[in-house]
Structures are given as C-alpha cells and as structure tokens.
Design an enzyme around this catalytic site. Structure first.
Site, PDB file in Angstrom:
ATOM      1  N   CYS B  80      -5.404   4.057   6.456  1.00 17.75           N
ATOM      2  CA  CYS B  80      -4.905   5.429   6.300  1.00 17.75           C
ATOM      3  C   CYS B  80      -6.068   6.418   6.363  1.00 17.75           C
ATOM      4  CB  CYS B  80      -4.081   5.568   5.020  1.00 17.75           C
ATOM      5  SG  CYS B  80      -3.076   7.069   5.030  1.00 17.75           S
ATOM      6  N   HIS B 185      -0.171   1.542   5.790  1.00 20.47           N
ATOM      7  CA  HIS B 185      -0.725   0.865   4.615  1.00 20.47           C
ATOM      8  C   HIS B 185      -0.300  -0.604   4.591  1.00 20.47           C
ATOM      9  CE1 HIS B 185      -2.328   4.277   2.268  1.00 20.47           C
ATOM     10  NE2 HIS B 185      -1.432   4.983   2.937  1.00 20.47           N
ATOM     11  N   GLU B 187      -1.261  -2.839   2.640  1.00 22.99           N
ATOM     12  CA  GLU B 187      -1.129  -3.287   1.237  1.00 22.99           C
ATOM     13  C   GLU B 187       0.197  -2.851   0.639  1.00 22.99           C
ATOM     14  OE1 GLU B 187      -2.670  -0.685   2.223  1.00 22.99           O
ATOM     15  OE2 GLU B 187      -2.746   0.877   0.692  1.00 22.99           O
TER      16      GLU B 187
END
Lengths: 249, 204
Positions: B80, B185, B187
């Site tokens: 990001c 993202h 994660e």
C-alpha cells in the site's frame, strides 16, 4: 469490479462483547459469532461509558482478536487524541473510527488523515429522527447529546476535514431488526463522495440488499443479526449474490 | 529473520500477524543495524506519503534500505503506502520524492465514473499481467483488499505484474528484480493474501 462489503460490528464494554438495543447494552448474547473467513471487514468499538475506565482491557481484546484476523480491522471508541490513535493502531487496528471526539474537536479528523492518510479515518455518525418534524439530527456521546447538525452536513464536513469513510447509524433502529433507515442512509450517501457504511436495523438478508440498492451504501454493517440466526455470513452473501449484489463469496 | 520496517506509521501488528501465520519469524524494527541483518524486508502501508518519507529519513532508514535492496539484492515487499514509496514521487499533500526503485509517479485516483467513490475501499479483482512468483498458485482475477486514494500507473506487463480496474486500470502489483510491491493489503486479504505473502517469503 469493486464488491459491496458485509461488515460485522462488535461492541465491547470494559473488554466484554455485548450487543446493543437502542444504544443500551444487552448481555444476553455474548458469544463471538464472527465467521472471519466470510466477513469482509470487522469493526471493534469500545463503548465503555465510564470516562475513567481502563482502556487496557479493550486493547487486550483487540490484540488477541487481531492475531487471527486477516480482514481489515477498524477500531474505535473514546478516541480523542493522536496518542489514542497510535494505541489503537499498535494493538492491531488497520483504521480508526472517530465519533464524539470529532464532534468535540473536528480537527482530530485532519490530524489523523495527515499522519495515516484519509483511508485510515472512519467518521461514525449517530443520528436520531427529529421530534415532530422531518429530518435527522446528529447526536454524540452515546447518542445522548444533541449537536444541532444534520447527518448530511456533518458527513460533508467530515469528508472535507479528511475522513475516508462515513459510518451512519440510526439510533432508533439499533437492535430493532426492522431494516436500515434507508432515507437516512441515502441522505448521507448523497452528501459525500467517500464510501458510506450503514449500521443498525438489519434483521434479515433482504435488508442488506435494500441498504445497498436504496440506501446507496457501499457496505452494510450488522451487530446483532448473527446473535439470532444459526446461519452464517456466507449464507447472507449467497443471498445478496442471487439478488444481483456484487459481493465476495 | 523477516524485517518489518517500523517508520512510525502503518498497521505493523497486522503485518507481523500475517507473517507469523504463514510460518515465518518477523521482527518489527526501526533499528538500522537490525534491519541490515534481515534476509527479507517488508515496508508496510497505511499512512500519508510525505509523512512516510520524512519518517524514513528521520530514522536514518533510507541508507540501510538502499544498501540492503540495491547493493545486497535483499527482496523487499512494499504494501500500500509502502508500495507507493517505492515510486519516484507522489502528489499527496504537495510533491514529495520517493525511493525511486519503481520508475513511476504516484498520483491521485480519478475514476472515470463519477458514481465510483474515492478512496477505493474494498475487495477487487487483481488481473495478473505477467509471470510473477507472488501469484504462484493464486487464481487470475482473485480478490484482494484495497484501501487507497493514490495510485501508480505503469504500462501493463513488465514491471506491472498485476492490475486492477476502478474506473480505469491502475497498477496493483509490481516486480522489478528483488523489489516487489502491492497496492492491496495481502495481510488483510484472507487466504489469497496469505498465499501471496507465503510466496514472497518462501520463493523470492
């Protein structure tokens, strides 16, 4: 194509999960019903009312939760300062939710946006229908304090100040299971160009579809519905998909 | 050891959680000495570009990153904002120079459809534009979680290994040698995100 989101909101008092009805705690159902593989995003709010309460219990809950949470996690409740924001991010938040703190001091929104980017700030607005006349008014401090602002105006100002998303909650619909206040959602969605999330009132899967199609919501949020149903978020999304709403299945 | 670069911004805890989940040891660090010993680096996201660059400079991290990434060819994954910082410069809150490892500017997202709201928030398809180890075993068009107001726009293919459409196509993932980056993202993108992260940690 961007998907509409189904978001679960979890409220905590002194570190304990509970549901709300008309903004009052209801501890009858305190299990964690989050199906974290299907839900698109999770919001965790510390709604402890005692201003001197120990925030650590909430931070501890978020820390534990975040370890196994691989969807975005928005956290909030009682955020007044950048130090509060740093704490919320440190325990595992991906974005923060501000409400009364922004009403008291609107610059807080800008301070967070300048440090973490607009996409990190969700402005949460609680609104009540006006007595005996048309329209809505924003209430802060657990929906107990009138602000004199309309939700549309406050949302617009919040966006100008740097909010990246707006979460609109109808106080009257909280815990009602009667559906979102679609007129309220629509007024806010029309007032801003950032994504709008709607909360309060969802009682069945059709309400999600209405919230998106009629309320103009980018994301539909629920707090209570899974407390009353055996079925999962996945089944809600399958229903939405059949109704032509683009969701992540 | 996987070094998760702490520059005072970002959802570092979430990134460490995902690294741990896929079976690797990570450390959140702003210590140049510690980061110099890491065999892989992650530059996380969430933040504003000028503050991000200023913090990297203030903490003396640019030199160690340059040495690790450019001299020693240590793989790095920018996520990001961390992905955007790999670019030449950004127009967010004025004009700020980036690390310059990906030859592209970062500019504001302007969807060609007025009904599309900005920031671009939510799950969207990533089309794989050229072979990249990051996408091993991941379906073309898989959904990943985005939340951003600025974007990088490179010609599809080559360095731009993944693209996404939001009222116009922008770059969703890059690879330039040992420099990797994703606008989304990983994660926070469930199974597909964890798979991508595992690919970065195991295969680069």
């Amino acid at each position: 194509m961007l998907r509409n989101r189904l978001v679960t909101v979890l409220t905590f008092n002194e570190g304990t999960l509970f549901r709300t009805k008309l903004f009052e705690p209801d501890y009858r159902y305190t299990h964690n019903f989050v199906d974290s593989w299907s839900v698109d995003e999770i919001v965790m709010l510390d709604v402890s009312r005692d201003p001197t309460h120990d925030k650590q219990s909430f931070y501890d809950v978020v820390t534990q939760f975040a370890k196994e949470c691989f969807v975005p996690l928005a956290v909030g409740g009682g955020i007044r300062s950048m130090e509060d924001v740093r704490q919320m991010m440190a325990v595992g938040g991906d974005k923060v939710v501000v409400n009364s703190g922004a009403v008291e001091r609107p610059e807080l929104i800008t301070e967070i946006a300048e440090a973490y980017g607009s996409q990190c700030v969700v402005l949460s607005i609680d609104a009540r229908k006006k007595d005996g006349e048309d329209g809505y008014e924003v209430f802060s401090h657990f929906a107990g304090q009138a602000t004199g602002m309309t939700p549309a105006d406050w949302a617009r100002r919040g966006q100008e100040l740097g909010a990246g998303e707006v979460l609109i909650t109808s106080v009257e619909r909280d815990g009602s299971l009667q559906g979102y206040d679609l007129a309220l959602c629509r007024q806010v969605a029309d007032a801003v160009s950032v994504p709008v999330l709607g909360l309060a009132g969802a009682g069945n899967w059709k309400h999600f579809v209405e919230g998106i199609e009629q309320g103009g919501l980018s994301a539909v949020c629920t707090q209570n519905i899974y407390h009353f149903t055996e079925t999962s978020i996945a089944s809600a999304k399958k229903f939405m998909d059949r109704k032509g709403i683009r969701v992540r299945l | 050891m996987i070094g998760i670069i702490d520059y005072g911004l970002g959802n570092l805890t979430s990134v460490l959680g995902a690294v741990t989940k896929v079976g690797f040891d990570g450390v959140i660090s702003s210590d140049p000495g510690e980061l110099a010993d890491c065999e892989k680096l992650i530059l996380p996201g969430v933040g504003a570009f000028p503050e991000g660059m200023a913090n990297l400079n203030d903490r003396g991290l640019v030199d160690v990153l340059d040495d690790q990434v450019r001299q020693r060819r240590v793989p790095i994954l920018g996520i990001c904002l961390g992905f955007q910082l790999l670019g030449n410069n950004s127009t967010e809150f004025g004009e700020t120079d980036g690390l310059g490892w990906i030859d592209a500017p970062v500019t504001v997202l302007t969807p060609d459809d007025a009904a599309l709201r900005v920031p671009h928030v939510g799950w969207n398809e990533v089309l794989q534009a050229s072979d990249c180890v990051l996408f091993d075993g991941i379906d073309d068009g898989a959904l990943f979680y985005f939340v951003h107001t600025y974007k990088m726009e490179l010609p599809s293919g080559g360095v731009a290994v993944g693209t996404c459409d939001y009222g116009g196509r922008f770059t969703a993932a890059v690879q330039n040698g040992n420099v990797f980056g994703t606008q989304f993202h990983p994660e926070k993108s469930q199974q597909c995100g964890l798979a991508l992260l595992r690919n970065f940690l195991e295969k680069t």
